[in-house]
Design an enzyme around this catalytic site. Structure first.
Site, PDB file in Angstrom:
ATOM      1  N   ARG A  21       0.839  -1.210   0.000  1.00 39.13           N
ATOM      2  CA  ARG A  21       0.000   0.000   0.000  1.00 39.13           C
ATOM      3  C   ARG A  21       0.872   1.257   0.000  1.00 39.13           C
ATOM      4  NH1 ARG A  21      -4.213  -1.910   4.845  1.00 39.13           N
ATOM      5  NH2 ARG A  21      -4.120  -4.121   4.329  1.00 39.13           N
ATOM      6  N   GLU A  47       2.656  -2.363  -4.106  1.00 38.12           N
ATOM      7  CA  GLU A  47       1.373  -3.079  -4.059  1.00 38.12           C
ATOM      8  C   GLU A  47       0.297  -2.091  -3.670  1.00 38.12           C
ATOM      9  OE1 GLU A  47      -1.874  -5.485  -1.974  1.00 38.12           O
ATOM     10  OE2 GLU A  47      -0.763  -3.727  -1.296  1.00 38.12           O
ATOM     11  N   HIS A  62      -8.304   0.219   0.124  1.00 38.79           N
ATOM     12  CA  HIS A  62      -8.266  -1.129   0.698  1.00 38.79           C
ATOM     13  C   HIS A  62      -9.590  -1.581   1.295  1.00 38.79           C
ATOM     14  CE1 HIS A  62      -7.661  -4.222   3.793  1.00 38.79           C
ATOM     15  NE2 HIS A  62      -6.827  -4.728   2.917  1.00 38.79           N
ATOM     16  N   GLU A 121      -3.815  -5.237  -6.730  1.00 39.91           N
ATOM     17  CA  GLU A 121      -4.654  -6.258  -6.104  1.00 39.91           C
ATOM     18  C   GLU A 121      -6.118  -5.909  -6.332  1.00 39.91           C
ATOM     19  OE1 GLU A 121      -4.282  -7.019  -1.856  1.00 39.91           O
ATOM     20  OE2 GLU A 121      -6.108  -8.214  -1.984  1.00 39.91           O
ATOM     21  N   LYS A 123      -9.791  -6.012  -5.585  1.00 36.93           N
ATOM     22  CA  LYS A 123     -10.517  -6.229  -4.323  1.00 36.93           C
ATOM     23  C   LYS A 123     -12.023  -6.239  -4.545  1.00 36.93           C
ATOM     24  CE  LYS A 123      -7.800  -5.904  -0.509  1.00 36.93           C
ATOM     25  NZ  LYS A 123      -7.338  -7.162  -0.021  1.00 36.93           N
TER      26      LYS A 123
HETATM   27  O1  G3P Z   1      -1.365  -8.310  -1.703  1.00 31.55           O
HETATM   28  C1  G3P Z   1      -0.941  -8.687  -0.436  1.00 31.55           C
HETATM   29  C2  G3P Z   1      -1.824  -8.123   0.652  1.00 31.55           C
HETATM   30  O2  G3P Z   1      -2.061  -6.776   0.370  1.00 31.55           O
HETATM   31  C3  G3P Z   1      -3.126  -8.860   0.771  1.00 31.55           C
HETATM   32  O3  G3P Z   1      -3.909  -8.467   1.840  1.00 31.55           O
HETATM   33  O4  G3P Z   1      -5.618  -7.169   3.012  1.00 31.55           O
HETATM   34  O5  G3P Z   1      -3.311  -6.265   2.865  1.00 31.55           O
HETATM   35  O6  G3P Z   1      -4.781  -6.312   0.866  1.00 31.55           O
HETATM   36  P1  G3P Z   1      -4.428  -6.993   2.149  1.00 31.55           P
HETATM   37 MG    MG Z   2      -3.502  -5.635  -0.715  1.00 30.79          MG
END
Ligand code: G3P
Ligand code: MG
Length: 256
Positions: A21, A47, A62, A121, A123
């Protein structure tokens, strides 16, 4: 990129330093200031999490809801972009970040162009794949397919992505052991990587992934000792809230 390179057969010090992030320990997560700071701290990839707005834009965010990281309320997917853009996404972390905005995917691509890769990622709680296809289109418009790895906990989104593009780089994101299904799905999708959690990643998993031509990028690792241990196991990348520590790990590997 050769299969060997993809499977992580590089020098240990060349491991991907992936800022989770952005530089999220220090800055408000998933904002442009966090991305700029991650680049300053030597990240080779960032990421970030993507969601669709109510009016079909792709934003970097997120949580499903706005409360934790903005001054707004409600669910992200029920808001139009204009509402999300009016929010303060920085003050919750520290007053000095007041006025940081929720970035669009386009802004994230522009801010990092020519400098670092992106791990996008997906979501989505919706399984129709619209997020995957929208994100793919934007990445293609920015001629950024080469520096983007798409990941998701939801293989159905990755399937939609693969159906739409033979060239999209895909990583299968997995929450916990066992990893047999993750490895099988990754092979079926023509993925290049497995993204397992720190807990559960061991030498056997890295070996099994490599045997299938998959590299391993591990999340979310904030201990310097564990970063070094994982690189020693042969992982290709480490995802961390502390990109500066990833750079320190690299320096230790180069010095030893
Ligand atoms: O992509 C790895 C990690 O970010 C996955 O979980 O909840 O932090 O997005 P989260
Ligand atoms: Mg993530």
């Amino acid at each position: 990129m050769s299969a060997l390179h993809r499977a992580g057969a590089t020098r240990p010090s060349d491991f991907q330093r992936i800022a989770h992030r952005g530089a999220s320990a220090e800055c408000p997560e998933n904002t442009l200031v966090a991305f700029r700071r991650a680049m300053e701290l030597g990240a080779s990839m960032i990421e970030c999490d993507l969601q669709l707005t109510a009016d079909g834009h792709v934003v970097v965010f997120h949580d499903w809801t706005l409360e934790r990281t903005t001054d707004g309320t409600g669910t992200v997917r029920d808001q139009p972009l204009s509402m999300l853009r009016s929010l303060d996404a920085g003050s919750w972390k520290d007053p000095r970040y007041a006025g940081e905005r929720v970035p669009t995917l386009e802004e994230a691509l522009d801010a990092t162009a020519g400098r670092v890769g992106l791990n996008l990622e997906l979501k989505s709680r919706r399984t129709e794949g619209l997020l995957a296809l929208s994100a793919l289109r934007i990445v293609e418009q920015h001629a950024a397919l080469d520096r983007v790895i798409f990941s998701s906990f939801d293989p159905r989104l990755l399937e939609r992505l693969r159906d739409a593009s033979p060239d999209a780089r895909i990583a299968v994101l997995w929450a916990h052991a066992p990893f047999d299904d993750a490895l099988r799905i990754a092979v079926e999708l023509g993925a290049e990587a497995l993204h397992p959690p720190d807990r559960g990643t061991d030498a056997a998993l890295v070996r099994e992934a490599r045997a299938r031509g998959l590299s391993t990028n591990v999340w979310t690792v904030n201990s310097l000792d564990r970063m070094l241990e994982l690189v020693g196991l042969g992982v290709a990348g480490v995802i961390s809230d502390h990109p500066g520590r990833l750079l320190e790990a690299r320096a230790r590997l180069l010095g030893s």
